[in-house]
Design an enzyme around this catalytic site. Structure first.
Site, mmCIF file in Angstrom:
data_model
loop_
_atom_site.group_PDB
_atom_site.id
_atom_site.type_symbol
_atom_site.label_atom_id
_atom_site.label_comp_id
_atom_site.label_asym_id
_atom_site.label_seq_id
_atom_site.Cartn_x
_atom_site.Cartn_y
_atom_site.Cartn_z
ATOM 1 N N ARG A 85 90.581 81.252 57.712
ATOM 2 C CA ARG A 85 90.628 82.342 55.987
ATOM 3 C C ARG A 85 90.137 83.794 56.355
ATOM 4 O O ARG A 85 90.885 84.156 55.063
ATOM 5 C CB ARG A 85 88.984 81.925 55.874
ATOM 6 N N ASP B 114 99.621 94.612 36.424
ATOM 7 C CA ASP B 114 99.629 93.883 37.315
ATOM 8 C C ASP B 114 100.601 93.698 36.874
ATOM 9 O O ASP B 114 101.916 94.361 35.941
ATOM 10 C CB ASP B 114 99.286 92.808 35.979
ATOM 11 N N LYS C 270 104.830 83.548 40.043
ATOM 12 C CA LYS C 270 106.046 83.695 38.915
ATOM 13 C C LYS C 270 107.470 84.177 39.801
ATOM 14 O O LYS C 270 108.010 82.990 41.042
ATOM 15 C CB LYS C 270 105.207 84.712 37.755
ATOM 16 N N TYR D 228 97.281 89.656 29.997
ATOM 17 C CA TYR D 228 97.057 87.951 29.927
ATOM 18 C C TYR D 228 95.356 87.470 30.064
ATOM 19 O O TYR D 228 95.235 87.349 30.635
ATOM 20 C CB TYR D 228 97.447 87.797 31.835
#
Ligand SMILES: *Cc1c(COP(=O)(O)O)cnc(C)c1O
Length: 387
Positions: free
Chosen positions: A51, A176, A201, A103
């Site tokens: 983690r 972003d 993306k 978004y």
């Protein structure tokens, strides 16, 4: 590779990837392990639990930082995890200024999750009004997305950064950069504090991973963000990290083709009699074309257009495409078409959608890397079927 500042194409192929010292394997292995053997308590080789860190993820993070011309990166389980980790920096009573056409998933996090924890967000049209119109003394994050989704508005990053730096509370400016990708836009060079990516993306580019990233030059900020990520989880598995690293190798080639195909299709659609209007930052008709030319190295692979007519015409168009696939998401090698009002932006209240201009005849294209003529013929045919 590490000593000299290489060009983007070289960075994309090499950054973060070192041959394995024990086998010579040229590709970074998928370190499928949760834990690491220690020679003595607390004595290990930099890895104690996956983690916190994992070697495949470390290679990806080195690559992501280099692509953005930044020093540090965190790879995350999704783009939305990146947003969530950033929001955890704030405290009750703090305030966020975000672009209005942000978004849908980012807007949903701000409106339905973080507002419950005492953090309010103002959605601002930063293409027409200055940042100072929207800030309060408690504004701690300024959230820019450019180009925006789906209206492809362009925000002047340098201008917003300059206004933010003058504020006494020194808000963190986040960009972003998902739509442009690091190939076409470098927000850190324009003064942003943090770049966020949905690596789902363009960065991965093959529609087979969900992932995210945060990149910064600020060591202190990186440490705070890593503390949050390590505390709440939200890490990508090693197989996903491997896939994104693999995708990055062709990022430059893919983006070049996405950009060329999209520019040609935007010009084609703009002249088409069954199209009402086209939004593409590379067109002279785009309202912020000049800003796009100033801050982007190219205009990307996304096109938004309005088909002549109403929802029925849009529906007929969407049911008639054969090369474009009707699906959410974007940035993969295959061309996709989306109806934001019903699909990706359904979580945005209808009134807000309407006031932004996300109408029922608005269609969003993620232009892939297929042969341009096939894409053109497909759009032309579907447009004919739309009426
Ligand atoms: C997809 C996307 C996100 C969210 O990323 P996920 O990987 O789906 O969580 C954030 N911003 C933009 C611009 C996106 O397109």
């Amino acid at each position: 590779m590490q000593d000299k500042k290489n060009r983007f194409e070289t960075i994309a192929v090499h950054a973060g990837v070192k041959p394995c010292p024990s086998t010579g394997a040229i590709m970074t292995p998928i370190y499928a392990t949760s834990t690491y053997v220690q020679v003595s308590p607390g004595k290990h080789q930099g890895y104690d639990y996956s983690r916190t860190h994992n070697p495949t993820r470390t290679a990806l993070e080195t690559s992501l930082a280099a692509l953005e011309g930044g020093k540090y990166a965190l790879a995350l389980s999704s783009g939305c995890t990146g947003t969530d980790v950033l929001m955890h920096l704030l405290e009750v009573g703090d305030h966020v200024v975000s672009v209005d056409d942000v978004y849908g998933g980012t807007s949903r996090l701000f409106r339905t999750i973080w507002s419950k924890h005492g953090i309010e967000t103002t959605f601002a049209d930063l293409t027409h009004r200055p940042l100072t119109d929207f800030v309060t003394p408690k504004t701690k994050i300024v959230w820019i997305e450019t180009p925006t989704n789906p209206l492809l508005k362009i925000i002047d990053i340098e201008k917003v950064v300059a206004a933010a730096k003058k504020l006494p509370q020194k808000p963190i400016v986040v960009v972003d950069n998902t739509f442009a990708s690091p190939y076409f836009q470098s927000p850190l060079e324009l003064g942003a504090d943090v770049v966020l990516h949905s690596t789902t993306k363009y960065i991965n580019g093959h529609s087979d991973v969900v992932g995210g990233a945060l990149i910064t030059n600020d060591k202190n900020l990186l440490e705070r963000l890593h503390h949050i990520q390590n505390s709440i989880g939200g890490v990508p598995g090693p197989f996903d990290a491997f896939l994104v690293l693999r995708g990055i190798k062709t990022l430059a080639l893919r983006m070049q083709r996405h950009g060329e195909n999209a520019h040609e299709l935007a010009k084609f659609l703009e002249k088409h009699p069954l199209v009402e209007k086209v939004l593409y930052p590379g067109l002279e008709s785009h309202p912020q074309h000049a800003v796009a030319k100033k801050q982007m190295k190219g205009f990307g692979g996304m096109i938004t257009f309005f088909v002549k007519g109403n929802l029925e015409n849009a529906r007929k168009f969407l049911e008639s495409v054969r090369v474009f696939a009707l699906a959410e998401s974007l940035g993969g090698v295959e061309s996709l078409v989306d109806h934001p009002a019903i699909m990706t932006h359904a979580s945005i209240p209808a009134e807000t959608r309407k006031s932004l201009g996300i109408t029922d005849n608005l269609i969003r294209l993620s232009v892939g890397i297929e042969a341009l003529e096939d894409l053109k013929e497909d759009l032309d045919n579907a447009l004919k079927c739309s009426q």
